[in-house]
Scaffold this motif. Structure first.
Motif, PDB file in Angstrom:
ATOM      1  N   SER A  54       0.736  -1.211   0.024  1.00 11.07           N
ATOM      2  CA  SER A  54       0.077   0.035   0.070  1.00 11.07           C
ATOM      3  C   SER A  54       0.783   1.202   0.000  1.00 11.07           C
ATOM      4  O   SER A  54       0.679   2.054  -0.824  1.00 11.07           O
ATOM      5  CB  SER A  54      -0.967   0.040   1.162  1.00 11.07           C
ATOM      6  OG  SER A  54      -2.008  -0.857   0.820  1.00 11.07           O
ATOM      7  N   LEU A  84       0.568   4.250  -2.849  1.00 11.44           N
ATOM      8  CA  LEU A  84       0.498   5.485  -2.410  1.00 11.44           C
ATOM      9  C   LEU A  84       1.524   6.430  -2.859  1.00 11.44           C
ATOM     10  O   LEU A  84       1.264   7.826  -3.393  1.00 11.44           O
ATOM     11  CB  LEU A  84       0.400   5.691  -0.873  1.00 11.44           C
ATOM     12  CG  LEU A  84       0.285   7.072  -0.151  1.00 11.44           C
ATOM     13  CD1 LEU A  84      -1.054   7.782  -0.631  1.00 11.44           C
ATOM     14  CD2 LEU A  84       0.256   7.123   1.306  1.00 11.44           C
ATOM     15  N   MET A  90      -4.832  -0.337  -4.037  1.00 12.77           N
ATOM     16  CA  MET A  90      -5.048  -0.116  -2.614  1.00 12.77           C
ATOM     17  C   MET A  90      -6.263  -0.936  -1.916  1.00 12.77           C
ATOM     18  O   MET A  90      -6.233  -1.475  -0.771  1.00 12.77           O
ATOM     19  CB  MET A  90      -5.067   1.369  -2.451  1.00 12.77           C
ATOM     20  CG  MET A  90      -3.709   2.068  -2.610  1.00 12.77           C
ATOM     21  SD  MET A  90      -3.578   3.665  -2.104  1.00 12.77           S
ATOM     22  CE  MET A  90      -3.452   3.636  -0.425  1.00 12.77           C
ATOM     23  N   ALA A 142       5.061   8.137   1.941  1.00 15.40           N
ATOM     24  CA  ALA A 142       4.952   6.799   2.071  1.00 15.40           C
ATOM     25  C   ALA A 142       6.044   5.917   3.329  1.00 15.40           C
ATOM     26  O   ALA A 142       5.778   4.958   4.038  1.00 15.40           O
ATOM     27  CB  ALA A 142       5.691   6.014   0.693  1.00 15.40           C
ATOM     28  N   THR A 186       4.131   6.533   6.496  1.00 13.13           N
ATOM     29  CA  THR A 186       3.105   5.395   6.338  1.00 13.13           C
ATOM     30  C   THR A 186       3.625   4.138   7.037  1.00 13.13           C
ATOM     31  O   THR A 186       2.903   3.451   7.664  1.00 13.13           O
ATOM     32  CB  THR A 186       2.289   5.254   4.972  1.00 13.13           C
ATOM     33  OG1 THR A 186       1.743   6.668   4.494  1.00 13.13           O
ATOM     34  CG2 THR A 186       1.187   4.309   5.054  1.00 13.13           C
TER      35      THR A 186
END
Length: 614
Positions: free
Chosen positions: A56, A60, A83, A302, A305
């Protein structure tokens, strides 16, 4: 408690040497060995789920750095769909792994419960007379129940979180190694903190489980029918309540300490982990300002995240480590029971007895309770049998009498192997009882004791405990032989009547006759009557004795007697004194000898307990 019964000694504590932790962990892992196929599938699902979820942040990054800036709507839609698919696949994998791991965990708990119960069934009578019932129940219910989270979810959580952490760190390194080093700088400190918290919780958990066992013992003893009767009649209800409240208060303190142990330290880890994104933004800014390569917005978002995704599995992994250390205390208590030595075992090659005649012999038998240390007073005052030489021909009757503590009940316990002799041997039809398997021995020897135990079930179920396949007709026939059928038939539900806990719906004499009916159903060639009428009044004793006489016909009968009126017609009477045979003969012969037996008869006559004719 009867002074000859094996419960006269204080309750021992099960305190074997604690195993080394690595050995204990290996033993725990062996519990899961039968399910390694399903666990492998769980591992594959976990690994796949973790790898899919890591995708994911990369999707992103492409959205932020490529699709949106370049206004590539087709790519944007594809990445967004990717995603969504990632989230769906991760959720499906999560449900499947939870189902499989929970099933495996519950099977392991079932195996443990069954193993402990089976082990306890093999323990000698002495273990139960020295151990509180509540303690045994607590090991099976509280200790194994307390391991539920560990065996059902810990393995999955460990694999899942470990895979997630490794996959996330690899992805972070792929994005930027410098930011990765900044993110992981405090990880060794976190591991050190979690290990300290785990050791603290393990110590508290051990104390908590002991306290729960103590409370379980109090409940079992004081809230049974006998406990309630004793407490009420002695006016100790308030005292018992206060005692329970004090024990409960101690448990409250241990529960709070267990839940709060290391809580602030673990919370600090969470706070620091949550604050790391600020450190990452600061690091990226400083690297850019001092001449380093600039970070794209997509890369930075990213990475953050991924780092935030690292927070949950890392904290969970540390928490799992704490829980595993805590659960070691529970496993250790269970393993203590599983490792108890079994003193009475079945022979490797049992001797077959196709047809039991019923001759019982005691050949130079010595016996000492294991709890009697050498040279103790118990050895010198009658809690030991010495040099017993005795033959009971098939179909004959033997009565064993003597003062309290002379070893009468102990002698009878040796025939069905409730204990094993210390020296010499006990034989059935010439075969050492230690060479017979348990099924043969229990079918050959029936025991009716003074304390009749009935389950909280119907009359029929209690009778069928002796013979599960008995027909209704056989139940009625056995009840008539024990002179209890009319009383059962008069009940509203007849043989389907619940007897109540420990049979308190029935009188002492009725319970004894139910016990006799149960033994009649089993139809043993050898019958042991351990003071079966000593607690009954004279009228009830007469009725029970008639049932006993019916049951004894054609059987080898050993009667342990307190009231001498029940033994005068025995083929052979033995007088025990301090564990030795002092006299033997018939009733008339022993009266003529005017020895210990005659003295016992005169004592009974003087106290008006029984009237024994000459």
């Amino acid at each position: 408690m009867h002074p000859e019964a094996p419960g006269w000694t204080p309750s021992p504590k099960v305190t074997p040497t604690a195993p080394e932790q690595p050995a204990q962990v290996r033993r725990i892992l062996r519990l899961f060995r039968p399910y390694r196929g399903r666990l492998t599938l769980v591992g594959l699902l976990v690994a796949a789920s973790s790898l899919v979820s890591v995708a994911s942040p990369f999707l992103l990054r492409e959205i932020l750095d490529v699709a949106i800036p370049q206004q590539r709507t087709g790519l944007l839609s594809l990445l967004a769909l990717g995603m969504i698919v990632t989230a769906v696949v991760t959720s499906v994998f999560g449900v499947l792994q939870t189902l499989i791991s929970t099933t495996v965990g519950q099977r392991v708990m079932h195996d443990l419960r069954t193993a402990v119960y089976a082990k306890l069934q093999r323990m000698p009578l002495a273990f139960f007379t020295r151990t509180r019932t509540g303690e045994v129940q607590s090991r099976i219910a509280n200790d194994i129940g307390g391991m539920q989270a560990t065996v059902t979810s810990t393995a999955t959580s460990l694999v899942s979180n470990l895979t997630s952490v490794v996959a996330t760190i690899v992805a972070m390194l792929a994005l930027d190694w410098r930011l990765t080093l900044a993110s992981l700088a405090l990880l060794p400190f976190f591991v050190w903190v979690s290990r300290r918290v785990g050791r603290e919780r393990k110590r508290i958990t051990t104390q908590r489980q002991k306290q729960m066992a103590a409370m379980s013992a109090i409940v079992t003893e004081s809230l049974s029918v006998s406990g309630i009767l004793l407490g009420r009649t002695m006016g100790r209800a308030d005292s018992l309540t206060k005692n329970f409240a004090d024990e409960s208060e101690r448990l409250v303190d241990l529960e709070i300490r267990s839940n709060m142990a290391g809580r602030w330290r673990m919370s600090t880890i969470g706070i620091v982990m949550a604050a790391i994104p600020a450190l990452l933004y600061w690091t990226a800014g400083m690297l850019t300002q001092f001449g380093g390569p600039a970070f794209s917005i997509g890369t930075l978002v990213a990475f953050v995240t991924l780092q935030q995704g690292l927070l949950r599995p890392t904290v969970s992994l540390l928490t799992t480590g704490v829980e595993m250390q805590t659960s070691l205390a529970l496993f250790q208590r269970i393993f203590e029971y599983l490792d108890l030595p079994v003193a009475i075992t079945e022979p490797a090659r049992p001797v077959a007895l196709p047809q039991v005649r019923g001759e019982v012999r005691f050949e130079n038998v010595d016996f000492t309770y294991d709890t009697d240390p050498p040279g103790s007073q118990a050895r010198d005052t009658g809690y030991t049998l010495h040099g017993i030489e005795l033959t009971v021909p098939a179909g004959s009757s033997l009565a064993v009498v003597g003062a309290t503590g002379s070893g009468k009940s102990t002698l009878s316990y040796l025939v069905p192997r409730l204990y094993d002799v210390t020296g010499g041997r006990v034989t059935l039809d010439g075969v050492d009882v230690r060479d017979l398997d348990f099924a043969t021995l229990s079918a050959a020897v029936g025991v009716v004791s003074q304390e009749t135990y009935l389950f909280h079930a119907t009359v029929a179920d209690n009778l069928r405990f002796a013979k599960p396949d008995a027909t209704d007709g056989q139940l009625r026939e056995a009840a008539r032989a024990a002179q209890i059928h009319d009383q059962i038939a008069a009940l509203p539900d007849g043989y389907d009547t619940l007897v109540g806990e420990r049979g308190y719906r029935f009188s002492g004499g009725e319970k004894q006759r139910l016990a006799l009916a149960r033994t009649i159903l089993r139809d043993p060639p050898v019958l042991i009557l351990d003071e079966a009428t000593s607690a009954l009044d004279t009228r009830t004793e007469r009725a029970v004795q008639e049932a006993i006489d019916t049951l004894s016909k054609g059987r080898t009968t050993l009667t342990i007697a307190h009231r001498l009126s029940t033994v005068r017609d025995a083929d052979q009477i033995v007088v025990l004194d301090a564990g030795r045979i002092a006299e033997r003969g018939t009733h008339a012969e022993l009266l003529t000898a005017d020895g210990k037996y005659a003295a016992l008869v005169r004592r009974d006559s003087q106290t008006a307990e029984v009237t024994v004719g000459g």
